[in-house]
Design an enzyme around this catalytic site. Structure first.
Site, PDB file in Angstrom:
ATOM      1  N   HIS A   9       0.840  -1.046  -0.036  1.00 51.57           N
ATOM      2  CA  HIS A   9      -0.237  -0.183  -0.338  1.00 51.57           C
ATOM      3  C   HIS A   9       0.739   1.369   0.095  1.00 51.57           C
ATOM      4  CE1 HIS A   9      -2.726   2.417   2.251  1.00 51.57           C
ATOM      5  NE2 HIS A   9      -3.341   2.791   0.851  1.00 51.57           N
ATOM      6  N   ARG A  10       0.605   2.225  -1.392  1.00 46.20           N
ATOM      7  CA  ARG A  10       1.622   2.874  -1.075  1.00 46.20           C
ATOM      8  C   ARG A  10       3.258   2.489  -1.594  1.00 46.20           C
ATOM      9  NH1 ARG A  10      -2.030   7.111   2.722  1.00 46.20           N
ATOM     10  NH2 ARG A  10      -3.981   5.932   1.821  1.00 46.20           N
ATOM     11  N   GLU A  36       0.516  -0.967  -5.087  1.00 47.72           N
ATOM     12  CA  GLU A  36      -0.437   0.341  -5.034  1.00 47.72           C
ATOM     13  C   GLU A  36      -0.278   1.620  -4.813  1.00 47.72           C
ATOM     14  OE1 GLU A  36      -4.134   2.369  -3.671  1.00 47.72           O
ATOM     15  OE2 GLU A  36      -1.970   1.970  -2.668  1.00 47.72           O
ATOM     16  N   ASP A  38      -1.658   6.064  -6.061  1.00 46.56           N
ATOM     17  CA  ASP A  38      -2.584   6.653  -6.104  1.00 46.56           C
ATOM     18  C   ASP A  38      -1.849   8.278  -7.374  1.00 46.56           C
ATOM     19  OD1 ASP A  38      -4.830   6.533  -3.481  1.00 46.56           O
ATOM     20  OD2 ASP A  38      -2.586   6.783  -2.640  1.00 46.56           O
ATOM     21  N   HIS A  51      -0.624  11.009  -3.050  1.00 46.31           N
ATOM     22  CA  HIS A  51      -2.380  10.364  -2.133  1.00 46.31           C
ATOM     23  C   HIS A  51      -3.362  11.890  -2.050  1.00 46.31           C
ATOM     24  CE1 HIS A  51      -5.384   9.829   1.543  1.00 46.31           C
ATOM     25  NE2 HIS A  51      -5.488   8.254   0.149  1.00 46.31           N
ATOM     26  N   GLU A 111      -4.268   3.952  -8.605  1.00 50.75           N
ATOM     27  CA  GLU A 111      -5.923   4.102  -8.116  1.00 50.75           C
ATOM     28  C   GLU A 111      -5.953   5.653  -8.402  1.00 50.75           C
ATOM     29  OE1 GLU A 111      -8.070   5.605  -4.209  1.00 50.75           O
ATOM     30  OE2 GLU A 111      -6.094   4.304  -3.510  1.00 50.75           O
ATOM     31  N   LYS A 113      -7.074   9.157  -8.472  1.00 52.14           N
ATOM     32  CA  LYS A 113      -8.278  10.190  -7.185  1.00 52.14           C
ATOM     33  C   LYS A 113      -8.567  11.182  -7.899  1.00 52.14           C
ATOM     34  CE  LYS A 113      -6.647   9.587  -3.356  1.00 52.14           C
ATOM     35  NZ  LYS A 113      -7.690   8.949  -2.185  1.00 52.14           N
ATOM     36  N   ASP A 231       0.339  -2.517   4.132  1.00 51.38           N
ATOM     37  CA  ASP A 231       1.512  -0.853   4.446  1.00 51.38           C
ATOM     38  C   ASP A 231       2.987  -1.676   4.683  1.00 51.38           C
ATOM     39  OD1 ASP A 231      -0.350   1.137   4.189  1.00 51.38           O
ATOM     40  OD2 ASP A 231      -0.760   0.984   6.523  1.00 51.38           O
TER      41      ASP A 231
END
Length: 245
Positions: A9-10, A36, A38, A51, A111, A113, A231
């Protein structure tokens, strides 16, 4: 059983500043099989990885991403907020991340945004760049903006999409099929064993977010999910290794 996707995640956001090249590079060292991140757009139409819609939290600057040019964003420090050791980190372009993962067996979850800021032409732009890099089979596009994902699917039927959602949905697998989505990306508390099984029967994967607790990871694995967004990819990698022994 197909190997569980360990989706960072990120990037390795527990130990590096999120959505930076340092975080993306390090998560691969920690055992991530997917990343992953954004995606937003600059005022001059470049796709960048950050993000928040504003720059305050992770770039220590005023203003909105949408109002800055790519060069203006590149001057900002995207790492010091996390630790001074990361002062050299910058807001990456999508192409920088593509350069890292191309040729590697890594799933890339982008993702969009575009829930708060409606980025005009974002879907066309992201599809164009994915195709330019020949990464159609490696990318999955996700968003809370499901209308945007339908647009992406119409532009590029060959690129997978995933529906992000926070609250429980009624028969989410039927909804996914209707929108031609390949996967569901629910908040971890919106996942049930029955829905995961029903989704599998419909050919729809389930990748819950953001799961950092080992006990919650185990529960998700027992439910039969195909991937977990976390994370702490190293924790999940160790757990899955133990689980498959």
């Amino acid at each position: 059983m197909k190997k569980l996707e360990i989706i960072a995640h990120r990037g390795a956001s527990a130990v590096c500043p999120e959505n930076t090249m340092a975080a993306f590079e390090h998560c691969l060292e920690l055992g991530a099989t997917g990343i992953e991140t954004d995606v937003q757009m600059t005022s001059d139409g470049r796709l960048v990885l950050i993000h928040d819609e504003t720059l305050t939290r992770t770039a220590s600057a005023e203003g909105w991403v949408k109002d800055k040019t790519y060069e203006e964003l590149r001057e900002l420090d995207a790492g010091s907020w996390f630790h001074t050791a990361f002062a050299a980190e910058r807001i990456p372009s999508l192409e920088q991340l593509f350069g890292l993962i191309r040729g590697k067996n890594i799933l890339l979850n982008l993702e969009l945004k575009n829930g708060i800021v409606s980025y005009k032409g974002m879907e066309e732009k992201i599809v164009e760049v994915i195709r330019d890099w020949d990464l159609e089979q490696q990318v999955i596009l996700s968003s809370f903006n499901h209308a945007s994902l339908v647009r992406c699917k119409r532009l590029a039927p060959e690129i997978q999409t995933a529906l992000l959602y926070m609250e429980k949905l009624y028969r989410p697998y039927d909804y996914a099929v209707k929108l031609e989505a390949s996967a569901l990306h629910p908040y971890k508390f919106a996942v049930t064993r029955e829905e995961v099984a029903a989704s599998i029967a419909q050919g729809v994967a389930t990748h819950p977010f953001t799961v950092n607790d080992p006990e919650e990871m185990k529960a998700m694995i027992e439910m039969g999910v195909q991937g977990i967004i976390t994370d702490v990819p190293d924790v999940l990698a160790a757990l899955t290794a133990a689980h498959t022994r």
